[in-house]
Design an enzyme around this catalytic site. Sequence first.
Site, PDB file in Angstrom:
ATOM      1  N   ASP A 181      11.984  -3.352  -8.256  1.00  0.00           N
ATOM      2  CA  ASP A 181      12.778  -4.251  -7.420  1.00  0.00           C
ATOM      3  C   ASP A 181      13.830  -3.392  -6.735  1.00  0.00           C
ATOM      4  O   ASP A 181      14.372  -2.458  -7.337  1.00  0.00           O
ATOM      5  CB  ASP A 181      13.452  -5.344  -8.253  1.00  0.00           C
ATOM      6  CG  ASP A 181      13.975  -6.452  -7.349  1.00  0.00           C
ATOM      7  OD1 ASP A 181      13.217  -6.949  -6.503  1.00  0.00           O
ATOM      8  OD2 ASP A 181      15.159  -6.829  -7.477  1.00  0.00           O
ATOM      9  N   SER A 182      14.067  -3.678  -5.470  1.00  0.00           N
ATOM     10  CA  SER A 182      14.994  -2.811  -4.741  1.00  0.00           C
ATOM     11  C   SER A 182      15.785  -3.608  -3.723  1.00  0.00           C
ATOM     12  O   SER A 182      15.475  -4.766  -3.442  1.00  0.00           O
ATOM     13  CB  SER A 182      14.211  -1.699  -4.045  1.00  0.00           C
ATOM     14  OG  SER A 182      13.278  -2.244  -3.148  1.00  0.00           O
ATOM     15  N   ALA A 242       0.824  -1.215   0.000  1.00  0.00           N
ATOM     16  CA  ALA A 242       0.000   0.000   0.000  1.00  0.00           C
ATOM     17  C   ALA A 242       0.858   1.265   0.000  1.00  0.00           C
ATOM     18  O   ALA A 242       0.502   2.269  -0.634  1.00  0.00           O
ATOM     19  CB  ALA A 242      -0.928  -0.007   1.207  1.00  0.00           C
ATOM     20  N   HIS A 257      15.732   6.166  -3.045  1.00  0.00           N
ATOM     21  CA  HIS A 257      15.956   5.437  -4.283  1.00  0.00           C
ATOM     22  C   HIS A 257      14.647   5.239  -5.047  1.00  0.00           C
ATOM     23  O   HIS A 257      14.573   5.464  -6.238  1.00  0.00           O
ATOM     24  CB  HIS A 257      16.615   4.093  -3.966  1.00  0.00           C
ATOM     25  CG  HIS A 257      15.938   3.306  -2.877  1.00  0.00           C
ATOM     26  ND1 HIS A 257      15.500   3.881  -1.705  1.00  0.00           N
ATOM     27  CD2 HIS A 257      15.573   1.996  -2.785  1.00  0.00           C
ATOM     28  CE1 HIS A 257      14.930   2.976  -0.936  1.00  0.00           C
ATOM     29  NE2 HIS A 257      14.963   1.820  -1.578  1.00  0.00           N
ATOM     30  N   ARG A 258      13.574   4.850  -4.321  1.00  0.00           N
ATOM     31  CA  ARG A 258      12.308   4.574  -5.007  1.00  0.00           C
ATOM     32  C   ARG A 258      11.686   5.875  -5.544  1.00  0.00           C
ATOM     33  O   ARG A 258      11.217   5.924  -6.667  1.00  0.00           O
ATOM     34  CB  ARG A 258      11.327   3.877  -4.061  1.00  0.00           C
ATOM     35  CG  ARG A 258      10.153   3.279  -4.778  1.00  0.00           C
ATOM     36  CD  ARG A 258       9.358   2.269  -3.964  1.00  0.00           C
ATOM     37  NE  ARG A 258       9.824   2.115  -2.617  1.00  0.00           N
ATOM     38  CZ  ARG A 258      10.623   1.121  -2.210  1.00  0.00           C
ATOM     39  NH1 ARG A 258      10.998   0.186  -3.047  1.00  0.00           N
ATOM     40  NH2 ARG A 258      11.018   1.063  -0.971  1.00  0.00           N
ATOM     41  N   TYR A 278      15.880  -2.410   6.178  1.00  0.00           N
ATOM     42  CA  TYR A 278      17.224  -2.011   6.608  1.00  0.00           C
ATOM     43  C   TYR A 278      17.316  -0.531   7.005  1.00  0.00           C
ATOM     44  O   TYR A 278      18.411  -0.036   7.290  1.00  0.00           O
ATOM     45  CB  TYR A 278      18.234  -2.307   5.491  1.00  0.00           C
ATOM     46  CG  TYR A 278      18.310  -3.788   5.135  1.00  0.00           C
ATOM     47  CD1 TYR A 278      19.009  -4.677   5.949  1.00  0.00           C
ATOM     48  CD2 TYR A 278      17.660  -4.295   4.013  1.00  0.00           C
ATOM     49  CE1 TYR A 278      19.059  -6.036   5.645  1.00  0.00           C
ATOM     50  CE2 TYR A 278      17.704  -5.656   3.694  1.00  0.00           C
ATOM     51  CZ  TYR A 278      18.406  -6.512   4.514  1.00  0.00           C
ATOM     52  OH  TYR A 278      18.453  -7.852   4.223  1.00  0.00           O
ATOM     53  N   ASP A 279      16.193   0.174   7.023  1.00  0.00           N
ATOM     54  CA  ASP A 279      16.230   1.610   7.335  1.00  0.00           C
ATOM     55  C   ASP A 279      16.970   1.946   8.640  1.00  0.00           C
ATOM     56  O   ASP A 279      17.725   2.920   8.684  1.00  0.00           O
ATOM     57  CB  ASP A 279      14.807   2.193   7.377  1.00  0.00           C
ATOM     58  CG  ASP A 279      14.264   2.489   5.985  1.00  0.00           C
ATOM     59  OD1 ASP A 279      15.058   2.828   5.100  1.00  0.00           O
ATOM     60  OD2 ASP A 279      13.046   2.359   5.789  1.00  0.00           O
ATOM     61  N   PHE A 329      11.124   0.747   7.233  1.00  0.00           N
ATOM     62  CA  PHE A 329      11.020  -0.713   7.296  1.00  0.00           C
ATOM     63  C   PHE A 329      12.393  -1.292   6.927  1.00  0.00           C
ATOM     64  O   PHE A 329      13.328  -0.555   6.611  1.00  0.00           O
ATOM     65  CB  PHE A 329       9.946  -1.225   6.323  1.00  0.00           C
ATOM     66  CG  PHE A 329      10.306  -1.011   4.868  1.00  0.00           C
ATOM     67  CD1 PHE A 329      10.153   0.238   4.288  1.00  0.00           C
ATOM     68  CD2 PHE A 329      10.830  -2.048   4.094  1.00  0.00           C
ATOM     69  CE1 PHE A 329      10.502   0.449   2.957  1.00  0.00           C
ATOM     70  CE2 PHE A 329      11.177  -1.843   2.759  1.00  0.00           C
ATOM     71  CZ  PHE A 329      11.010  -0.592   2.199  1.00  0.00           C
TER      72      PHE A 329
HETATM   73  P1  IMP Z   1      11.300  -5.194  -2.694  1.00  0.00           P
HETATM   74  O1  IMP Z   1      11.886  -4.536  -3.882  1.00  0.00           O
HETATM   75  O2  IMP Z   1      10.066  -4.535  -2.211  1.00  0.00           O
HETATM   76  O3  IMP Z   1      11.184  -6.666  -2.861  1.00  0.00           O
HETATM   77  O4  IMP Z   1      12.338  -4.940  -1.502  1.00  0.00           O
HETATM   78  C1  IMP Z   1      13.495  -5.687  -1.360  1.00  0.00           C
HETATM   79  C2  IMP Z   1      14.086  -5.566   0.009  1.00  0.00           C
HETATM   80  O5  IMP Z   1      15.067  -4.551  -0.004  1.00  0.00           O
HETATM   81  C3  IMP Z   1      13.135  -5.172   1.109  1.00  0.00           C
HETATM   82  O6  IMP Z   1      12.488  -6.274   1.629  1.00  0.00           O
HETATM   83  C4  IMP Z   1      14.101  -4.569   2.113  1.00  0.00           C
HETATM   84  O7  IMP Z   1      14.787  -5.573   2.780  1.00  0.00           O
HETATM   85  C5  IMP Z   1      15.109  -3.883   1.218  1.00  0.00           C
HETATM   86  N1  IMP Z   1      14.738  -2.485   0.990  1.00  0.00           N
HETATM   87  C6  IMP Z   1      14.350  -1.929  -0.172  1.00  0.00           C
HETATM   88  N2  IMP Z   1      14.066  -0.632  -0.035  1.00  0.00           N
HETATM   89  C7  IMP Z   1      14.273  -0.351   1.273  1.00  0.00           C
HETATM   90  C8  IMP Z   1      14.124   0.841   2.045  1.00  0.00           C
HETATM   91  O8  IMP Z   1      13.724   1.912   1.587  1.00  0.00           O
HETATM   92  N3  IMP Z   1      14.410   0.722   3.355  1.00  0.00           N
HETATM   93  C9  IMP Z   1      14.817  -0.428   3.933  1.00  0.00           C
HETATM   94  N4  IMP Z   1      14.972  -1.555   3.270  1.00  0.00           N
HETATM   95  C10 IMP Z   1      14.706  -1.535   1.931  1.00  0.00           C
END
Ligand code: IMP
Length: 209
Positions: A79-80, A11, A190-191, A164-165, A162
Amino acid sequence: METIVFATGNAGKMREIREILKDMDINVLSMKEAGVSAEIVEDGTTFEENAVIKAKAIAHILKGHADETLQHAIVLADDSGLEVDYLKKEPGVYSARYLGEDTPYSVKNQDIIRRLTGVPDEKRTARFVCAIAAVLPDGEVFTTRGVIEGRIGYQETGDNGFGYDPIFYLPEYECTTAQLTEEEKNRISHRGRALRAMQQELEKRILSI
Ligand code: IMP
């Protein structure tokens, strides 16, 4: 009006993309709102590959959708993850799966801090990376990338955010990303950066259709 389906069940991500695309004449739907669900194996070796895998899989499913608007929707997926330079860019594309998908982040974060024991500030560099892939109705695929640079802290600090923040320290702000409000983080994250780059690409391409 163009329709975008954003391949996420999160969300917070939906709120962010709607906010960034709000000035464009676009209807933005989540997978749930589009009536789509899928278990997608993210076996790419880069953030871009995984984002493209997800976007293509959803675009493929939507081609068989009863609603014609959705057959011609633009599909976005992201993807992040976190790259820690001292750990040869681990956990990278395995960020969510690091030490196991269901392992609490307090454990994952403590493990990264432990692996950096004795490592000085200047070698604790790290970044969050976000790749966003788009599949256009004609099948064209492209990606954008956003990055935020920081350092791995010495302990977990902050209750916002959330993942690794709490260990991602921003020297110029003298706090972690878990100490920023959602709005502050979206502005520099980044996002947020990848989404704004995507917004500009879409604006160019949709205007040229
Ligand atoms: P996904 O792209 O939503 O699958 O995220 C991959 C994973 O990268 C997440 O579950 C977190 O472990 C980490 N991650 C990505 N973006 C963040 C962020 O903004 N803060 C903290 N952890 C992040």
